[in-house]
Design a protein around this motif. Sequence first.
Motif, PDB file in Angstrom:
ATOM      1  N   UNK A  91     -34.739 111.106  -4.495  1.00 31.95           N
ATOM      2  CA  UNK A  91     -34.231 111.487  -3.355  1.00 31.95           C
ATOM      3  C   UNK A  91     -35.257 110.980  -2.252  1.00 31.95           C
ATOM      4  N   UNK A  92     -36.431 111.434  -2.417  1.00 31.02           N
ATOM      5  CA  UNK A  92     -37.358 111.039  -1.443  1.00 31.02           C
ATOM      6  C   UNK A  92     -37.461 109.692  -1.194  1.00 31.02           C
TER       7      UNK A  92
ATOM      8  N   UNK B 219     -35.079 116.865   5.802  1.00 30.14           N
ATOM      9  CA  UNK B 219     -36.094 117.288   5.212  1.00 30.14           C
ATOM     10  C   UNK B 219     -36.175 118.869   5.235  1.00 30.14           C
ATOM     11  N   UNK B 220     -36.008 119.322   6.289  1.00 28.42           N
ATOM     12  CA  UNK B 220     -35.662 120.867   6.641  1.00 28.42           C
ATOM     13  C   UNK B 220     -34.681 121.511   5.752  1.00 28.42           C
ATOM     14  N   UNK B 221     -33.483 120.852   5.801  1.00 25.99           N
ATOM     15  CA  UNK B 221     -32.469 121.321   5.100  1.00 25.99           C
ATOM     16  C   UNK B 221     -32.858 121.160   3.487  1.00 25.99           C
ATOM     17  N   UNK B 222     -33.327 120.311   3.061  1.00 30.56           N
ATOM     18  CA  UNK B 222     -33.713 120.320   1.580  1.00 30.56           C
ATOM     19  C   UNK B 222     -34.598 121.484   1.379  1.00 30.56           C
ATOM     20  N   UNK B 223     -35.664 121.614   2.230  1.00 25.31           N
ATOM     21  CA  UNK B 223     -36.590 122.711   1.766  1.00 25.31           C
ATOM     22  C   UNK B 223     -35.747 124.056   1.979  1.00 25.31           C
ATOM     23  N   UNK B 224     -34.688 124.345   2.894  1.00 23.53           N
ATOM     24  CA  UNK B 224     -33.976 125.585   2.869  1.00 23.53           C
ATOM     25  C   UNK B 224     -33.256 125.566   1.519  1.00 23.53           C
TER      26      UNK B 224
ATOM     27  N   UNK C 291     -23.024 109.854  -3.284  1.00 28.06           N
ATOM     28  CA  UNK C 291     -22.410 109.671  -2.202  1.00 28.06           C
ATOM     29  C   UNK C 291     -23.152 109.218  -0.963  1.00 28.06           C
ATOM     30  N   UNK C 292     -24.358 108.659  -1.377  1.00 28.56           N
ATOM     31  CA  UNK C 292     -25.505 108.105  -0.332  1.00 28.56           C
ATOM     32  C   UNK C 292     -25.966 109.205   0.282  1.00 28.56           C
ATOM     33  N   UNK C 293     -26.431 110.280  -0.380  1.00 24.93           N
ATOM     34  CA  UNK C 293     -26.924 111.567   0.244  1.00 24.93           C
ATOM     35  C   UNK C 293     -27.612 112.483  -0.846  1.00 24.93           C
ATOM     36  N   UNK C 294     -28.331 113.315  -0.289  1.00 26.77           N
ATOM     37  CA  UNK C 294     -28.797 114.232  -1.129  1.00 26.77           C
ATOM     38  C   UNK C 294     -27.743 115.322  -1.921  1.00 26.77           C
ATOM     39  N   UNK C 295     -27.817 115.745  -3.151  1.00 23.05           N
ATOM     40  CA  UNK C 295     -26.739 116.314  -3.660  1.00 23.05           C
ATOM     41  C   UNK C 295     -27.456 117.506  -4.448  1.00 23.05           C
ATOM     42  N   UNK C 296     -26.909 118.667  -4.646  1.00 23.91           N
ATOM     43  CA  UNK C 296     -27.449 119.621  -5.422  1.00 23.91           C
ATOM     44  C   UNK C 296     -26.485 120.210  -6.264  1.00 23.91           C
ATOM     45  N   UNK C 297     -26.830 120.333  -7.847  1.00 25.86           N
ATOM     46  CA  UNK C 297     -26.090 120.913  -8.770  1.00 25.86           C
ATOM     47  C   UNK C 297     -26.822 121.942  -9.438  1.00 25.86           C
TER      48      UNK C 297
ATOM     49  N   UNK D 241     -23.539 118.987  -1.076  1.00 21.97           N
ATOM     50  CA  UNK D 241     -23.752 117.676  -0.838  1.00 21.97           C
ATOM     51  C   UNK D 241     -24.203 117.627   0.510  1.00 21.97           C
ATOM     52  N   UNK D 242     -25.199 116.658   1.006  1.00 24.06           N
ATOM     53  CA  UNK D 242     -25.659 116.608   2.156  1.00 24.06           C
ATOM     54  C   UNK D 242     -25.109 115.215   2.845  1.00 24.06           C
ATOM     55  N   UNK D 243     -24.216 115.288   3.778  1.00 23.30           N
ATOM     56  CA  UNK D 243     -23.863 113.995   4.513  1.00 23.30           C
ATOM     57  C   UNK D 243     -24.860 113.646   5.473  1.00 23.30           C
ATOM     58  N   UNK D 244     -25.196 112.585   5.231  1.00 23.93           N
ATOM     59  CA  UNK D 244     -26.505 112.095   6.152  1.00 23.93           C
ATOM     60  C   UNK D 244     -26.114 110.844   7.084  1.00 23.93           C
ATOM     61  N   UNK D 245     -24.911 109.990   6.615  1.00 24.73           N
ATOM     62  CA  UNK D 245     -24.354 108.804   7.204  1.00 24.73           C
ATOM     63  C   UNK D 245     -23.060 109.061   7.696  1.00 24.73           C
ATOM     64  N   UNK D 246     -22.615 108.675   9.092  1.00 21.65           N
ATOM     65  CA  UNK D 246     -23.591 107.775   9.739  1.00 21.65           C
ATOM     66  C   UNK D 246     -24.749 108.427  10.237  1.00 21.65           C
ATOM     67  N   UNK D 247     -25.634 107.618  10.787  1.00 22.03           N
ATOM     68  CA  UNK D 247     -26.853 108.035  11.153  1.00 22.03           C
ATOM     69  C   UNK D 247     -27.028 109.255  12.112  1.00 22.03           C
ATOM     70  N   UNK D 248     -26.175 109.466  12.825  1.00 17.53           N
ATOM     71  CA  UNK D 248     -26.102 110.484  13.690  1.00 17.53           C
ATOM     72  C   UNK D 248     -25.669 111.852  13.232  1.00 17.53           C
ATOM     73  N   UNK D 249     -25.042 111.871  12.291  1.00 17.49           N
ATOM     74  CA  UNK D 249     -24.325 112.979  11.593  1.00 17.49           C
ATOM     75  C   UNK D 249     -25.071 113.844  10.635  1.00 17.49           C
TER      76      UNK D 249
END
Length: 136
Positions: A10-11, A26-31, A45-51, A59-67
Amino acid sequence: MKHSNFSIAVTEFLDQSNLQRRPEIELLREVILETCPNLFESIKWNGPNYSDDGKDRISMRIFPNNQLQLIFHLGAKSTKIVEPSRIPDSLGLLIWKSADRALIDFPNSDRILSTKTSLAEIIQNWIQLNKEIGAE
């Protein structure tokens, strides 16, 4: 601070993505990983996912870049239903999109920092509820 459970994959994915909102990601990943250190972090789905136990839960939606959003779900093929009252949300952060999926928008880092305690409670309760209802 990098969490010890951060996935190298992921990094590396985030390093290659050149995202404007990387500090907030990164802050959300830490939380997430401080709240539930047993979650497995991957890319989906093009973002960090937690199972949890091999089942996708957040799942973290990080695209589009401002979302930037966290999507709380019961897995891709769930037939289970979540009553919103089962997930305490005193700040009204969750936006329910269906009976098995909700999300939280993070328009800026202030929202993450100011809601960190409530966000951690939602994460804990979501993971626990998934176990209780036997989500796929």
